[in-house]
Design a protein around this motif. Structure first.
Motif, short mmCIF file in Angstrom:
data_model
loop_
_atom_site.label_atom_id
_atom_site.label_comp_id
_atom_site.label_asym_id
_atom_site.label_seq_id
_atom_site.Cartn_x
_atom_site.Cartn_y
_atom_site.Cartn_z
N ASP A 138 -10.58 20.42 4.87
CA ASP A 138 -11.46 19.79 5.61
C ASP A 138 -12.36 18.71 4.85
O ASP A 138 -12.64 17.47 5.27
CB ASP A 138 -12.31 20.47 6.51
CG ASP A 138 -11.40 21.35 7.43
OD1 ASP A 138 -10.45 21.09 7.66
OD2 ASP A 138 -11.77 22.49 8.05
N LYS A 139 -12.95 19.32 3.77
CA LYS A 139 -13.60 18.19 2.96
C LYS A 139 -12.91 17.28 2.13
O LYS A 139 -13.32 16.28 2.07
CB LYS A 139 -14.35 19.26 1.91
CG LYS A 139 -15.33 18.64 0.90
CD LYS A 139 -16.12 19.46 0.08
CE LYS A 139 -17.04 18.52 -0.63
NZ LYS A 139 -17.82 19.31 -1.74
N PHE A 140 -11.71 17.41 1.93
CA PHE A 140 -10.74 16.66 1.24
C PHE A 140 -10.21 15.60 2.22
O PHE A 140 -10.55 14.22 2.04
CB PHE A 140 -9.58 17.33 1.09
CG PHE A 140 -8.33 16.39 0.53
CD1 PHE A 140 -8.31 15.81 -0.84
CD2 PHE A 140 -7.27 16.00 1.36
CE1 PHE A 140 -7.27 14.59 -1.13
CE2 PHE A 140 -6.27 15.16 0.87
CZ PHE A 140 -6.46 14.52 -0.34
N LEU A 141 -10.14 15.76 3.57
CA LEU A 141 -9.90 14.76 4.52
C LEU A 141 -11.13 14.08 4.91
O LEU A 141 -11.20 12.60 5.16
CB LEU A 141 -9.38 15.50 5.76
CG LEU A 141 -7.77 16.16 5.75
CD1 LEU A 141 -7.61 16.74 7.04
CD2 LEU A 141 -6.93 15.13 5.42
N ALA A 142 -12.17 14.56 4.90
CA ALA A 142 -13.56 13.83 4.94
C ALA A 142 -13.75 12.79 4.17
O ALA A 142 -14.08 11.62 4.30
CB ALA A 142 -14.59 14.77 5.36
N GLY A 155 0.79 -1.22 -0.08
CA GLY A 155 0.09 -0.01 -0.16
C GLY A 155 0.90 1.24 0.03
O GLY A 155 1.91 1.25 0.36
N MET A 156 0.29 2.40 -0.75
CA MET A 156 1.13 3.60 -0.78
C MET A 156 0.50 4.32 0.62
O MET A 156 -0.44 5.03 0.56
CB MET A 156 0.94 4.14 -2.00
CG MET A 156 1.82 5.06 -2.39
SD MET A 156 3.36 4.35 -2.71
CE MET A 156 4.55 6.08 -2.80
N LYS A 157 1.73 4.62 1.31
CA LYS A 157 1.15 5.71 2.55
C LYS A 157 1.42 6.94 2.03
O LYS A 157 2.50 7.36 1.30
CB LYS A 157 2.37 5.38 3.63
CG LYS A 157 2.05 3.81 4.16
CD LYS A 157 2.76 3.66 5.43
CE LYS A 157 2.67 2.34 6.24
NZ LYS A 157 2.85 1.22 5.24
N ARG A 158 0.52 7.90 2.53
CA ARG A 158 0.41 9.21 2.38
C ARG A 158 0.22 10.02 3.77
O ARG A 158 -0.58 9.39 4.52
CB ARG A 158 -0.42 9.62 1.39
CG ARG A 158 -0.27 9.25 -0.15
CD ARG A 158 -1.23 9.32 -1.07
NE ARG A 158 -0.94 9.02 -2.37
CZ ARG A 158 -0.75 7.97 -3.00
NH1 ARG A 158 -1.39 6.78 -2.16
NH2 ARG A 158 -0.56 7.77 -4.25
N PHE A 159 0.96 11.32 4.00
CA PHE A 159 0.81 11.70 5.23
C PHE A 159 0.23 13.49 4.73
O PHE A 159 0.84 13.81 3.73
CB PHE A 159 2.34 11.99 5.76
CG PHE A 159 2.69 10.56 6.00
CD1 PHE A 159 2.51 10.04 7.24
CD2 PHE A 159 3.52 9.94 5.17
CE1 PHE A 159 2.94 8.72 7.79
CE2 PHE A 159 4.16 8.67 5.35
CZ PHE A 159 3.85 8.06 6.52
N TYR A 160 -0.59 13.81 5.80
CA TYR A 160 -1.14 15.08 5.41
C TYR A 160 -1.06 15.89 6.88
O TYR A 160 -1.11 15.09 7.99
CB TYR A 160 -2.53 15.00 5.07
CG TYR A 160 -2.47 14.11 3.68
CD1 TYR A 160 -2.45 14.75 2.35
CD2 TYR A 160 -2.93 12.78 3.94
CE1 TYR A 160 -2.71 14.10 1.50
CE2 TYR A 160 -3.29 12.24 2.69
CZ TYR A 160 -3.02 12.86 1.56
OH TYR A 160 -3.25 11.94 0.17
N PRO A 161 -0.93 17.32 6.78
CA PRO A 161 -0.96 17.90 8.26
C PRO A 161 -2.14 17.88 8.92
O PRO A 161 -3.30 17.84 8.07
CB PRO A 161 -0.60 19.15 7.74
CG PRO A 161 -0.71 19.44 6.21
CD PRO A 161 -0.75 18.04 5.73
N ASP A 162 -2.21 17.98 10.17
CA ASP A 162 -3.51 18.00 10.88
C ASP A 162 -4.10 19.39 10.62
O ASP A 162 -3.51 20.46 10.57
CB ASP A 162 -3.20 17.80 12.29
CG ASP A 162 -4.44 17.65 13.21
OD1 ASP A 162 -5.40 18.38 12.89
OD2 ASP A 162 -4.51 16.65 13.84
N PRO A 163 -5.47 19.62 10.34
CA PRO A 163 -6.05 20.87 10.13
C PRO A 163 -5.96 21.69 11.20
O PRO A 163 -5.75 23.04 11.04
CB PRO A 163 -7.33 20.55 9.76
CG PRO A 163 -7.46 18.97 9.39
CD PRO A 163 -6.35 18.43 10.20
N ALA A 164 -5.47 21.21 12.52
CA ALA A 164 -5.29 22.24 13.65
C ALA A 164 -4.36 22.87 13.58
O ALA A 164 -4.09 23.70 14.41
CB ALA A 164 -5.73 21.19 14.80
#
Length: 637
Positions: free
Chosen positions: A530-534, A511-520
């Protein structure tokens, strides 16, 4: 002086002159022309008028003066012995637990081997089958069916990506507006006795008219699609191809590399099988008239005769070392009219062999002759139209022809799923690229378009130029460059745990892991982010969130494939049991193209067959993912 008669069949000698033919010595490759090393054959096949002697020489060169002292075959008498195929086995005998032999039941080979579940993977088809029942039903029964067996077809979770337009439209049309045919069929199953309904579910009313109507619909439903097992034992996941075997007595016909969707005799290798020899049936042919073989563009029998202008043998280019093309061209020009054909009607699904001492030919002079099979020279292990056989069979299958019960003229539907297996030399990886998979309705979903909706580029806020206390960096460090969401890595792993054995590599689907910053942690609230993460959290079937420490202020996800070719059950979340190991040689440099699609055909008995099958063909070469680790990029102004 006498009279000289020259013809293709014979040459007559007179009392004062004898026409002798000298045989030249051929020490290498030769061609019927003055310049045998030229690429084009145009000069050699021309007929410019030089002198009569040269024209006679050209006729001699084409064997028009050669007397064969033979008649034309007029009648044939022979007998054919046939041993029918009596059993089928899915999978290979090298598997840890080989499948048992099963009796044949009239299902075509391609259908039996390829078929997989259809109703569970295609909600739109379930809805259309239920809609057919609603058209047949009176109003009261129609209301009861919709109340108790509605089809629930939810809209795609990511409608803005526009990747599953068919799923969006069919969900609006079918959701709770038609009958779920599979659910109704499951409720009718306990009421069946030898294929006949003995009752009706209580919610539909137990009257004779309803029972007769449901019986009629049930017969239509069961005959519409041919379904296989949920985990098709003939499909070899490690090689992405089918494997199965047929048996005729003590002879097994193994097909371990069936990939292209059409079966023929050359897909099988004969070997021994437990059991006694199969009983044979004799098909005697008392008389047949042989027919000369003809094919489009065939050269004329005589040198001076107009031929089909659509075929240009002079355009066949062949160099001095192109022996195969030279042999085929010269054979067609010199010996193309020496072959005869005798049609014989035989049942398919059997091994056939001519009775060697009963093939009698009667020529135009009334002379009978017994024709023997052509024998190979110097024990050459090759024969035209002969089955490949293992040495333990000996001469048991010598001069034996297999006529499989295969389908002809299979019609293929739209591709439901398409996956490319490619190598990426720059990243030193192999990839499985999903181009198309089945959406919520079972219709194709464009994964390339979906990947664009699942992509996100992080925007980094740098100090403004007016801020003298901070200086914006000129270079940006990236841990890894992004890869589209429909690209799944195939990682090399060692096969087995014996480290003393030679290194043997397999390709493990990861699986390809991907990391995103916390919106907070962002400076400003971004509703689109926020819609993208949802949206990522909603894709529970192929996107799995990872547990990350809270103080890391990072959200992590693992992206998996979402099709049936790379997953055991895409309708369920990924677990540790859903693994895939591919043999390394199954992903060559040219790659491989895997497809799933509906197929429809009619068998020799006139029955129609509809099923979903898979195929593997050559790919389109290598690919470049652009994946790099620990890179720096210039900051965009």
């Amino acid at each position: 002086m006498g009279t000289y008669i020259l013809d293709k069949a014979f040459a007559v000698n007179t009392d004062k002159f004898t026409l002798e033919q000298k045989q030249p010595s051929i020490t290498g490759a030769t061609r019927l022309e003055t310049l045998p090393t030229a690429i084009s054959m145009k000069t050699g096949l021309q007929a410019p008028l030089a002198d009569p002697l040269w024209l006679l020489a050209r006729q001699w060169q084409f064997n028009e003066f050669q007397g064969e002292d033979a008649g034309t075959p007029l009648k044939l008498r022979f007998a054919v012995h046939g041993a029918p195929i009596d059993a089928f086995r899915a999978g290979s005998d090298t598997q840890p637990q080989p499948q048992p032999w099963q009796a044949l039941d009239g299902v075509p080979l391609e259908t039996r081997v390829e078929a997989e579940p259809v109703w569970a993977t295609h909600p739109r088809l379930r809805g259309e089958a239920g809609l057919h029942l609603l058209r047949m039903s009176p109003p009261a029964l129609r209301t009861a069916l919709l109340q108790n067996y509605p089809l629930s077809l939810s809209a795609p979770t990511d409608t803005e990506a526009a990747a599953d337009q068919a799923g969006l439209l069919w969900s609006q049309l079918f959701d709770r507006r038609t009958v779920d045919a599979s659910t109704l069929r499951a409720d009718l199953q306990p009421l069946l006795l030898d294929g006949v309904l003995t009752g009706v579910p209580a919610v539909l009313g137990n009257d004779a008219a309803t029972q007769a109507l449901l019986q009629h619909w049930l017969d239509w439903y069961d005959a519409l699609v041919y379904e296989g097992a949920a985990d098709n034992p003939a499909w070899q996941r490690t090689r992405m191809e089918y494997a199965f075997a047929l048996k005729s007595g003590n002879v097994a016909l193994d097909a371990d590399e069936y990939t292209d969707g059409h079966l023929d005799w050359d897909d099988f290798i004969a070997t021994t099988a437990p059991g006694d020899a199969a009983p044979t049936h004799t098909f005697s042919v008392a008389q047949r008239i042989p027919t000369p073989v003809r094919y489009p563009g065939m050269p004329a029998e005589r040198y001076w005769e107009f031929e089909d202008g659509k075929v240009n043998f002079a355009g066949a280019e062949a160099g001095a070392t192109d022996l195969a093309r030279m042999c085929v061209t010269e054979f067609a020009l010199s010996f193309g009219n020496d072959w005869f054909m005798v049609p014989v009607r035989l049942p398919v699904g059997a091994l056939y062999r001519l009775q060697g001492d009963a093939f009698e030919v009667v020529d135009s002079f009334g002379i009978p002759a017994t024709v023997k099979p052509i024998q190979t020279l110097n024990q050459t292990p090759w024969e035209m139209y002969a089955l490949r056989a293992t040495p333990n069979l000996g001469n048991q299958l010598a001069h034996t022809l297999f006529l499989p019960d295969s389908l002809d003229g299979v019609q293929e539907g739209a591709v439901l799923e398409h996956t490319l297996l490619v190598r990426d030399e720059m990243a030193n990886l192999a990839w499985a690229i999903e181009k198309t998979v089945q959406g919520v309705s079972g219709e194709p979903l464009d994964r390339d378009l979906e990947a664009k909706g699942l992509a996100f580029s992080q925007q980094i806020e740098f100090p403004a130029a007016a801020d003298a206390q901070a200086v914006a960096p000129q270079l940006i460090y990236r841990l890894a460059t992004p890869v589209p969401a429909n690209w799944t890595p195939l990682l090399p792993v060692r096969k087995g745990l014996d480290f003393a054995a030679p290194l043997d590599i397999q390709l493990a689907r990861a699986g390809m892991k991907r990391f995103y910053p916390d919106p907070a942690t962002l400076a400003a609230d971004d509703p689109d982010y926020d819609k993208f993460l949802a949206n990522l959290d909603a894709q529970t079937d192929f996107i799995t969130p990872l547990a990350i420490a809270e103080d890391a202020h990072i959200k992590a996800y693992t992206f998996y494939p979402r099709g049936w070719l790379l997953r055991r059950d895409p309708n369920q979340p990924m677990d540790i049991h859903d693994t895939l190991l591919l043999e390394e040689e199954e992903v060559p440099r040219i790659g491989a193209s895997l497809k799933r699609k509906f197929q429809y055909a009619r068998s020799s008995d006139g029955r129609s067959w509809l099923w979903i099958g898979r195929s593997k063909l050559a790919g389109r070469g290598e690919a470049a993912s652009g994946l790099r680790f620990d890179v720096t990029e210039k900051r965009k102004p």
